[in-house]
Design a protein around this motif. Structure first.
Motif, PDB file in Angstrom:
ATOM      1  N   SER A   2      12.093   6.067  18.457  1.00  0.00           N
ATOM      2  CA  SER A   2      12.133   5.882  19.904  1.00  0.00           C
ATOM      3  C   SER A   2      13.557   5.677  20.399  1.00  0.00           C
ATOM      4  CB  SER A   2      11.287   4.673  20.308  1.00  0.00           C
ATOM      5  OG  SER A   2       9.931   4.903  20.015  1.00  0.00           O
ATOM      6  N   LYS A   3      13.823   6.214  21.566  1.00  0.00           N
ATOM      7  CA  LYS A   3      15.119   6.041  22.217  1.00  0.00           C
ATOM      8  C   LYS A   3      15.179   4.665  22.864  1.00  0.00           C
ATOM      9  CE  LYS A   3      16.650  10.303  21.617  1.00  0.00           C
ATOM     10  NZ  LYS A   3      17.899  10.679  21.014  1.00  0.00           N
ATOM     11  N   LYS A   4      16.392   4.089  22.912  1.00  0.00           N
ATOM     12  CA  LYS A   4      16.588   2.752  23.464  1.00  0.00           C
ATOM     13  C   LYS A   4      17.233   2.836  24.841  1.00  0.00           C
ATOM     14  CE  LYS A   4      18.987   1.220  19.937  1.00  0.00           C
ATOM     15  NZ  LYS A   4      19.659   0.304  18.993  1.00  0.00           N
ATOM     16  N   VAL A   5      16.698   2.041  25.771  1.00  0.00           N
ATOM     17  CA  VAL A   5      17.205   2.031  27.139  1.00  0.00           C
ATOM     18  C   VAL A   5      17.507   0.598  27.558  1.00  0.00           C
ATOM     19  CG1 VAL A   5      16.759   2.680  29.539  1.00  0.00           C
ATOM     20  CG2 VAL A   5      15.804   4.076  27.684  1.00  0.00           C
ATOM     21  N   TYR A  27       9.711   4.553  25.002  1.00  0.00           N
ATOM     22  CA  TYR A  27      11.103   4.112  24.910  1.00  0.00           C
ATOM     23  C   TYR A  27      11.112   2.629  24.552  1.00  0.00           C
ATOM     24  CZ  TYR A  27      12.352   8.442  27.304  1.00  0.00           C
ATOM     25  OH  TYR A  27      12.520   9.757  27.641  1.00  0.00           O
ATOM     26  N   GLU A  46      23.190  -1.049  21.578  1.00  0.00           N
ATOM     27  CA  GLU A  46      23.527   0.357  21.354  1.00  0.00           C
ATOM     28  C   GLU A  46      22.467   1.291  21.946  1.00  0.00           C
ATOM     29  OE1 GLU A  46      24.191   0.608  17.115  1.00  0.00           O
ATOM     30  OE2 GLU A  46      26.190  -0.263  17.323  1.00  0.00           O
ATOM     31  N   PRO A  47      22.303   1.240  23.269  1.00  0.00           N
ATOM     32  CA  PRO A  47      21.254   2.057  23.896  1.00  0.00           C
ATOM     33  C   PRO A  47      21.603   3.542  23.943  1.00  0.00           C
ATOM     34  CG  PRO A  47      22.590   1.013  25.578  1.00  0.00           C
ATOM     35  CD  PRO A  47      23.074   0.477  24.241  1.00  0.00           C
ATOM     36  N   ASP A  48      20.566   4.354  24.128  1.00  0.00           N
ATOM     37  CA  ASP A  48      20.745   5.792  24.337  1.00  0.00           C
ATOM     38  C   ASP A  48      20.937   6.096  25.821  1.00  0.00           C
ATOM     39  OD1 ASP A  48      20.169   6.877  21.564  1.00  0.00           O
ATOM     40  OD2 ASP A  48      18.401   5.633  21.921  1.00  0.00           O
ATOM     41  N   LEU A  49      20.612   5.099  26.662  1.00  0.00           N
ATOM     42  CA  LEU A  49      20.725   5.240  28.115  1.00  0.00           C
ATOM     43  C   LEU A  49      20.845   3.852  28.726  1.00  0.00           C
ATOM     44  CD1 LEU A  49      20.379   6.900  30.827  1.00  0.00           C
ATOM     45  CD2 LEU A  49      17.921   6.505  30.576  1.00  0.00           C
ATOM     46  N   ILE A  77      27.504   6.769  26.403  1.00  0.00           N
ATOM     47  CA  ILE A  77      26.133   6.446  26.812  1.00  0.00           C
ATOM     48  C   ILE A  77      25.928   6.856  28.262  1.00  0.00           C
ATOM     49  CG2 ILE A  77      24.431   4.597  27.128  1.00  0.00           C
ATOM     50  CD1 ILE A  77      26.110   2.989  25.008  1.00  0.00           C
ATOM     51  N   GLU A 117      14.256  11.285  30.972  1.00  0.00           N
ATOM     52  CA  GLU A 117      14.080  12.302  29.933  1.00  0.00           C
ATOM     53  C   GLU A 117      15.217  13.311  29.912  1.00  0.00           C
ATOM     54  OE1 GLU A 117      10.091  13.734  30.651  1.00  0.00           O
ATOM     55  OE2 GLU A 117       9.224  12.013  29.585  1.00  0.00           O
ATOM     56  N   VAL A 120      18.349  11.516  27.930  1.00  0.00           N
ATOM     57  CA  VAL A 120      18.312  11.085  26.522  1.00  0.00           C
ATOM     58  C   VAL A 120      17.921  12.219  25.580  1.00  0.00           C
ATOM     59  CG1 VAL A 120      17.941   8.651  26.956  1.00  0.00           C
ATOM     60  CG2 VAL A 120      15.970  10.154  26.738  1.00  0.00           C
TER      61      VAL A 120
END
Length: 120
Positions: A2-5, A27, A46-49, A77, A117, A120
């Motif tokens: 999963s991507k981190k936000v 997410y 360290e989020p992706d967004l 980011i 979407e 990321v």
């Protein structure tokens, strides 16, 4: 995986809505209520967004975007700015500060998810 936000929002209802929407779409959402903690939390999480409210107490969302983009570790980011105060020229100022996307409040759920979407 999963991507981190990272969600930087001082309004509890908006923070819950954004995090619930993100989690419903698989997410990992990390809420930050105080903008003064945003840079430190971004380094640790360290989020992706980053989703950034512009109208924050104590610190401006625009200043935070500029700070994140000036940091070598955090610069890559993408940042999605959200604000209820969408005056003429605001989107240009927000994008000039470094945000890759801009969504006005009240948000459209579909537009919010589509914007996330696309980043990321």
């Amino acid at each position: 995986m999963s991507k981190k936000v990272l969600v930087v929002e001082d309004n509890e209802l908006n923070l819950k809505l954004f995090c619930d929407l993100l989690r419903a779409h698989d997410y990992i959402a990390e809420p930050v209520r105080d903008g003064r903690e945003a840079v430190e939390r971004a380094r640790a999480f360290e989020p992706d967004l980053v989703i950034m409210d512009i109208q924050l107490p104590n610190v401006s969302g625009l200043e935070l975007i500029e700070t994140l983009k000036a940091d070598a570790q955090l610069k890559p980011i993408p940042i999605m700015a959200v604000t209820a105060y969408a005056a003429k020229g605001d989107e240009e100022r927000i994008r000039a500060a470094g945000a890759e996307a801009y969504v006005s409040k009240p948000i459209s759920v579909m537009r919010f998810v589509e914007s996330v979407e696309s980043l990321v």
